[in-house]
Motif scaffolding. Structure first.
Motif, PDB file in Angstrom:
ATOM      1  N   VAL A   1       0.850  -1.194   0.000  1.00 38.74           N
ATOM      2  CA  VAL A   1       0.000   0.000   0.000  1.00 38.74           C
ATOM      3  C   VAL A   1       0.886   1.244   0.000  1.00 38.74           C
ATOM      4  O   VAL A   1       1.813   1.362   0.819  1.00 38.74           O
ATOM      5  CB  VAL A   1      -0.940   0.011   1.223  1.00 38.74           C
ATOM      6  N   PHE A   2       0.598   2.137  -0.923  1.00 38.27           N
ATOM      7  CA  PHE A   2       1.341   3.395  -1.042  1.00 38.27           C
ATOM      8  C   PHE A   2       0.438   4.552  -0.622  1.00 38.27           C
ATOM      9  O   PHE A   2      -0.745   4.588  -0.987  1.00 38.27           O
ATOM     10  CB  PHE A   2       1.829   3.617  -2.480  1.00 38.27           C
ATOM     11  N   ARG A   3       1.008   5.477   0.122  1.00 40.01           N
ATOM     12  CA  ARG A   3       0.290   6.688   0.539  1.00 40.01           C
ATOM     13  C   ARG A   3       1.127   7.902   0.161  1.00 40.01           C
ATOM     14  O   ARG A   3       2.331   7.927   0.414  1.00 40.01           O
ATOM     15  CB  ARG A   3       0.028   6.673   2.051  1.00 40.01           C
ATOM     16  N   ALA A   4       0.473   8.870  -0.440  1.00 42.29           N
ATOM     17  CA  ALA A   4       1.157  10.103  -0.837  1.00 42.29           C
ATOM     18  C   ALA A   4       0.297  11.292  -0.452  1.00 42.29           C
ATOM     19  O   ALA A   4      -0.934  11.260  -0.613  1.00 42.29           O
ATOM     20  CB  ALA A   4       1.433  10.105  -2.340  1.00 42.29           C
ATOM     21  N   GLU A   5       0.940  12.315   0.059  1.00 41.02           N
ATOM     22  CA  GLU A   5       0.255  13.559   0.425  1.00 41.02           C
ATOM     23  C   GLU A   5       1.074  14.739  -0.074  1.00 41.02           C
ATOM     24  O   GLU A   5       2.313  14.688  -0.105  1.00 41.02           O
ATOM     25  CB  GLU A   5       0.068  13.665   1.942  1.00 41.02           C
ATOM     26  N   TYR A   6       0.351  15.762  -0.488  1.00 44.49           N
ATOM     27  CA  TYR A   6       1.008  16.989  -0.939  1.00 44.49           C
ATOM     28  C   TYR A   6       0.308  18.178  -0.312  1.00 44.49           C
ATOM     29  O   TYR A   6      -0.882  18.410  -0.543  1.00 44.49           O
ATOM     30  CB  TYR A   6       0.971  17.101  -2.463  1.00 44.49           C
ATOM     31  N   ARG A   7       1.046  18.927   0.488  1.00 45.59           N
ATOM     32  CA  ARG A   7       0.588  20.193   1.061  1.00 45.59           C
ATOM     33  C   ARG A   7       1.763  21.156   1.072  1.00 45.59           C
ATOM     34  O   ARG A   7       2.285  21.528   2.104  1.00 45.59           O
ATOM     35  CB  ARG A   7       0.030  19.995   2.480  1.00 45.59           C
TER      36      ARG A   7
ATOM     37  N   LYS B   1      -7.840  12.264  -3.654  1.00 42.90           N
ATOM     38  CA  LYS B   1      -8.514  13.512  -3.308  1.00 42.90           C
ATOM     39  C   LYS B   1      -7.575  14.670  -3.626  1.00 42.90           C
ATOM     40  O   LYS B   1      -6.476  14.754  -3.094  1.00 42.90           O
ATOM     41  CB  LYS B   1      -8.895  13.539  -1.828  1.00 42.90           C
ATOM     42  N   LEU B   2      -8.027  15.521  -4.508  1.00 43.62           N
ATOM     43  CA  LEU B   2      -7.236  16.684  -4.914  1.00 43.62           C
ATOM     44  C   LEU B   2      -8.099  17.936  -4.774  1.00 43.62           C
ATOM     45  O   LEU B   2      -9.208  17.997  -5.314  1.00 43.62           O
ATOM     46  CB  LEU B   2      -6.761  16.544  -6.361  1.00 43.62           C
ATOM     47  N   ARG B   3      -7.572  18.886  -4.035  1.00 43.03           N
ATOM     48  CA  ARG B   3      -8.260  20.166  -3.877  1.00 43.03           C
ATOM     49  C   ARG B   3      -7.307  21.292  -4.246  1.00 43.03           C
ATOM     50  O   ARG B   3      -6.162  21.334  -3.775  1.00 43.03           O
ATOM     51  CB  ARG B   3      -8.769  20.360  -2.447  1.00 43.03           C
ATOM     52  N   VAL B   4      -7.793  22.164  -5.096  1.00 44.69           N
ATOM     53  CA  VAL B   4      -7.002  23.301  -5.548  1.00 44.69           C
ATOM     54  C   VAL B   4      -7.824  24.567  -5.368  1.00 44.69           C
ATOM     55  O   VAL B   4      -8.940  24.668  -5.897  1.00 44.69           O
ATOM     56  CB  VAL B   4      -6.591  23.157  -7.033  1.00 44.69           C
ATOM     57  N   ASP B   5      -7.287  25.496  -4.598  1.00 48.46           N
ATOM     58  CA  ASP B   5      -7.883  26.823  -4.453  1.00 48.46           C
ATOM     59  C   ASP B   5      -7.061  27.783  -5.313  1.00 48.46           C
ATOM     60  O   ASP B   5      -5.887  28.053  -5.014  1.00 48.46           O
ATOM     61  CB  ASP B   5      -7.881  27.276  -2.997  1.00 48.46           C
ATOM     62  N   VAL B   6      -7.670  28.255  -6.381  1.00 45.19           N
ATOM     63  CA  VAL B   6      -6.963  29.094  -7.349  1.00 45.19           C
ATOM     64  C   VAL B   6      -7.100  30.549  -6.948  1.00 45.19           C
ATOM     65  O   VAL B   6      -8.213  31.065  -6.802  1.00 45.19           O
ATOM     66  CB  VAL B   6      -7.519  28.880  -8.770  1.00 45.19           C
ATOM     67  N   GLY B   7      -5.979  31.202  -6.750  1.00 46.61           N
ATOM     68  CA  GLY B   7      -5.977  32.613  -6.384  1.00 46.61           C
ATOM     69  C   GLY B   7      -4.813  33.343  -7.018  1.00 46.61           C
ATOM     70  O   GLY B   7      -3.697  32.836  -7.036  1.00 46.61           O
ATOM     71  N   ARG B   8      -5.086  34.523  -7.570  1.00 41.55           N
ATOM     72  CA  ARG B   8      -4.044  35.336  -8.202  1.00 41.55           C
ATOM     73  C   ARG B   8      -4.027  36.780  -7.708  1.00 41.55           C
ATOM     74  O   ARG B   8      -3.249  37.594  -8.186  1.00 41.55           O
ATOM     75  CB  ARG B   8      -4.240  35.333  -9.724  1.00 41.55           C
TER      76      ARG B   8
ATOM     77  N   LEU C   1     -11.821  15.341  -7.555  1.00 41.92           N
ATOM     78  CA  LEU C   1     -11.077  16.539  -7.946  1.00 41.92           C
ATOM     79  C   LEU C   1     -11.937  17.760  -7.650  1.00 41.92           C
ATOM     80  O   LEU C   1     -13.020  17.931  -8.230  1.00 41.92           O
ATOM     81  CB  LEU C   1     -10.711  16.494  -9.434  1.00 41.92           C
ATOM     82  N   ASP C   2     -11.455  18.590  -6.746  1.00 46.93           N
ATOM     83  CA  ASP C   2     -12.208  19.772  -6.309  1.00 46.93           C
ATOM     84  C   ASP C   2     -11.363  21.006  -6.608  1.00 46.93           C
ATOM     85  O   ASP C   2     -10.365  21.272  -5.923  1.00 46.93           O
ATOM     86  CB  ASP C   2     -12.513  19.665  -4.810  1.00 46.93           C
TER      87      ASP C   2
ATOM     88  N   GLU D   1      -3.694  20.728  -2.332  1.00 44.94           N
ATOM     89  CA  GLU D   1      -3.744  19.662  -1.333  1.00 44.94           C
ATOM     90  C   GLU D   1      -4.107  18.356  -2.032  1.00 44.94           C
ATOM     91  O   GLU D   1      -5.086  18.303  -2.782  1.00 44.94           O
ATOM     92  CB  GLU D   1      -4.760  19.963  -0.229  1.00 44.94           C
ATOM     93  N   LEU D   2      -3.313  17.334  -1.796  1.00 46.66           N
ATOM     94  CA  LEU D   2      -3.564  16.040  -2.437  1.00 46.66           C
ATOM     95  C   LEU D   2      -3.380  14.923  -1.425  1.00 46.66           C
ATOM     96  O   LEU D   2      -2.475  14.955  -0.588  1.00 46.66           O
ATOM     97  CB  LEU D   2      -2.617  15.815  -3.620  1.00 46.66           C
ATOM     98  N   SER D   3      -4.250  13.935  -1.508  1.00 46.24           N
ATOM     99  CA  SER D   3      -4.150  12.734  -0.697  1.00 46.24           C
ATOM    100  C   SER D   3      -4.426  11.530  -1.600  1.00 46.24           C
ATOM    101  O   SER D   3      -5.478  11.486  -2.266  1.00 46.24           O
ATOM    102  CB  SER D   3      -5.151  12.776   0.462  1.00 46.24           C
ATOM    103  N   LEU D   4      -3.495  10.598  -1.623  1.00 42.86           N
ATOM    104  CA  LEU D   4      -3.606   9.447  -2.537  1.00 42.86           C
ATOM    105  C   LEU D   4      -3.276   8.166  -1.798  1.00 42.86           C
ATOM    106  O   LEU D   4      -2.329   8.110  -1.010  1.00 42.86           O
ATOM    107  CB  LEU D   4      -2.664   9.630  -3.734  1.00 42.86           C
ATOM    108  N   LYS D   5      -4.071   7.135  -2.061  1.00 43.80           N
ATOM    109  CA  LYS D   5      -3.816   5.800  -1.543  1.00 43.80           C
ATOM    110  C   LYS D   5      -3.918   4.818  -2.700  1.00 43.80           C
ATOM    111  O   LYS D   5      -4.899   4.829  -3.456  1.00 43.80           O
ATOM    112  CB  LYS D   5      -4.819   5.429  -0.446  1.00 43.80           C
TER     113      LYS D   5
END
Length: 224
Positions: free
Chosen positions: A23-29, A108-115, A150-151, A164-168
Motif C-alpha cells: 500500500v502506497f500513501r502520498a500527500e502533498y501540502r 482527493k485533490l483540492r485546488v484553491d486558485v488565487g491570483r 477533484l475539487d 492539497e492532495l491525498s492518494l492511496k
C-alpha cells in the motif's frame, strides 16, 4: 516425501506473501510525503531521512538562506503531473503491465486558485480545470482508479494557489515479479536474435567482400 511437503509449504508461503499488496500513501501540502506499507511494516519513501549532524557556530545565521534555497528548489505540482504523464505514456512491456495493475483506490485533490486579481484568477481557474481534468482522463487509460475526487475552486481573495492532495494506492508484488521476468525474457531474446543476425552492417560487408573477390578473379582470368 517429507522434503517435498516442506518444499511445497515454502512455495505456498512465498506465493501468499507475494499476493499481499503493498500500500502506497502520498500527500502533498506544499511538500511531498510518500510512504509504503507491507503487512505490519511501514517505510517512508520521500522525503529521505537526513542524518543528524552536530550543530556548528554560525549555523543559525544560514538557516533562513537555506530555507529560501529549499523553497526555490521545490518542484511545482504541475511539473510532477507532466513527468507522470510522460512516464506512463512512454512505458511499454513489463513497465506498462505494472501500471495497469497499479490500483488507486482513493484520490482527493483540492485546488484553491488565487491570483490576487479577479480576472487573472478566473483565467487561471479555467486553465487549471482543463489541464487537470485532461491529465486525469489520460491517466485513466494507463492506471486504474476506483475513486477520484477533484475539487477545483476559484478563491478571489487569495494571493496564490493552494494545493492539497491525498492518494492511496496498492500494487501486488507478484505483478512486479512477473513484469521483471517479462522484461528479462525480452532482453535475453533481443540479445539472442542480435547475436544470430550478427552485428549491424555485417551482411552488407560480406556481400562487398564477395563482390570484390569475384572482380579480382575475373581480372586475373582476363590477364594473358
Amino acid at each position: 516425501m517429507t522434503g517435498w511437503i516442506i518444499f511445497g509449504a515454502v512455495l505456498l508461503l512465498l506465493l501468499a506473501l507475494l499476493l499481499v499488496p503493498v500500500v502506497f500513501r502520498a500527500e502533498y501540502r506544499g511538500d511531498w510525503t510518500v510512504s509504503a506499507s507491507y503487512l505490519f511494516f511501514r517505510f517512508p519513501l520521500y522525503p529521505p531521512r537526513e542524518k543528524q549532524k552536530p550543530e556548528k557556530k554560525g549555523r543559525a545565521e544560514g538557516t533562513a538562506g537555506d530555507q529560501i534555497k529549499k523553497k526555490k528548489g521545490e518542484r511545482p505540482f504541475t511539473e510532477t503531473v507532466d513527468m507522470l504523464l510522460d512516464l506512463v505514456s512512454s512505458a511499454g512491456g513489463g513497465l506498462r503491465m505494472i501500471f495497469r495493475n497499479f490500483l488507486v483506490y482513493s484520490l482527493k485533490l483540492r485546488v484553491d486558485v488565487g491570483r490576487g486579481d479577479a480576472a487573472e484568477t478566473g483565467i487561471q481557474y479555467g486553465k487549471l480545470c482543463a489541464y487537470l481534468y485532461s491529465a486525469y482522463a489520460v491517466l485513466r487509460h494507463y492506471i486504474r482508479f476506483r475513486r477520484a475526487d477533484l475539487d477545483i475552486r476559484p478563491d478571489f481573495l487569495a494571493e496564490e494557489d493552494r494545493w492539497e492532495l491525498s492518494l492511496k494506492a496498492r500494487l501486488t508484488p507478484l505483478i512486479v515479479l512477473a513484469a521483471a521476468l517479462r522484461m528479462g525474457a525480452s532482453f535475453v531474446w533481443k540479445q539472442a536474435v542480435g547475436r544470430k543476425d550478427g552485428p549491424p552492417g555485417a551482411p552488407e560487408a560480406k556481400k562487398e567482400e564477395t563482390g570484390a573477390a569475384a572482380a579480382r578473379e575475373r581480372s586475373e582470368q582476363e590477364v594473358p
